[in-house]
Design a protein around this motif. Structure first.
Motif, mmCIF file in Angstrom:
data_model
loop_
_atom_site.group_PDB
_atom_site.id
_atom_site.type_symbol
_atom_site.label_atom_id
_atom_site.label_comp_id
_atom_site.label_asym_id
_atom_site.label_seq_id
_atom_site.Cartn_x
_atom_site.Cartn_y
_atom_site.Cartn_z
ATOM 1 N N LYS A 61 46.372 34.601 43.539
ATOM 2 C CA LYS A 61 46.728 33.433 42.732
ATOM 3 C C LYS A 61 47.536 32.434 43.571
ATOM 4 C CE LYS A 61 49.757 33.739 39.403
ATOM 5 N NZ LYS A 61 50.423 34.171 38.190
ATOM 6 N N ASP A 62 48.507 32.926 44.327
ATOM 7 C CA ASP A 62 49.344 32.055 45.160
ATOM 8 C C ASP A 62 48.549 31.378 46.277
ATOM 9 O OD1 ASP A 62 51.518 32.705 43.609
ATOM 10 O OD2 ASP A 62 52.380 34.106 45.065
ATOM 11 N N SER A 63 47.547 32.067 46.796
ATOM 12 C CA SER A 63 46.774 31.508 47.907
ATOM 13 C C SER A 63 45.605 30.657 47.425
ATOM 14 C CB SER A 63 46.257 32.626 48.813
ATOM 15 O OG SER A 63 45.276 33.389 48.126
ATOM 16 N N GLY A 64 45.148 30.912 46.199
ATOM 17 C CA GLY A 64 44.018 30.161 45.659
ATOM 18 C C GLY A 64 42.694 30.460 46.331
ATOM 19 N N CYS A 65 42.570 31.620 46.944
ATOM 20 C CA CYS A 65 41.345 31.933 47.685
ATOM 21 C C CYS A 65 40.382 32.781 46.853
ATOM 22 C CB CYS A 65 41.692 32.654 48.980
ATOM 23 S SG CYS A 65 42.179 34.356 48.734
ATOM 24 N N PRO A 66 39.097 32.731 47.212
ATOM 25 C CA PRO A 66 38.132 33.631 46.564
ATOM 26 C C PRO A 66 38.378 35.060 47.055
ATOM 27 C CG PRO A 66 37.062 32.373 48.295
ATOM 28 C CD PRO A 66 38.472 31.863 48.196
ATOM 29 N N HIS A 67 37.878 36.030 46.302
ATOM 30 C CA HIS A 67 38.146 37.424 46.655
ATOM 31 C C HIS A 67 37.072 38.346 46.086
ATOM 32 C CE1 HIS A 67 39.491 37.218 42.520
ATOM 33 N NE2 HIS A 67 39.263 38.515 42.477
#
Length: 125
Positions: A61-67
């Protein structure tokens, strides 16, 4: 590897829990920074409880990256048999007793879609 980081200081399940929390705290800003910079990161951390997955989710959530959360759906008896083989080999720095295995697996919660992960499940027999 935990054995190299903590060596003889990690001799019990309580030690593992304590040192894992420290390691997560130290890793969080580093991993978040890498993800924000566009670097792919693979974490081989235990994510067998809601709490441990919440830590991973906070990073995402903090990084905003896909996973992708890779979930290995392995029967308990298969895990137990593999653990016995690992213990007998003497090649792993930690040996887990039957009692410790039971204690750990009591806390296991399979990931669910409610946790907002992109889950890929691998089923083993």
């Amino acid at each position: 590897m935990a054995s190299e980081l903590f060596g003889p200081d990690m001799s019990s399940l309580a030690d593992y829990v304590r040192y894992s929390a420290r390691l997560r705290a130290a890793m969080t800003p580093h991993v978040t920074g890498l993800l924000r910079a566009g670097v792919s990161v693979v974490l081989d951390f235990g994510a067998n409880t809601l709490e441990s997955r919440a830590w991973l989710h906070d990073i995402l959530k903090d990084s905003g990256c896909p996973h992708v959360l890779h979930y290995l759906d392995v029967p308990t008896e298969t895990c137990r048999a593999r653990l016995r083989i690992r213990n007998a080999s003497g090649t792993h720095p930690f040996s887990v007793s039957e009692e410790q295995f039971e204690h750990i697996t009591r806390h296991f919660v399979a990931p669910s879609l409610d946790e907002n992960f992109n889950i890929t499940t691998y089923t083993f027999e």
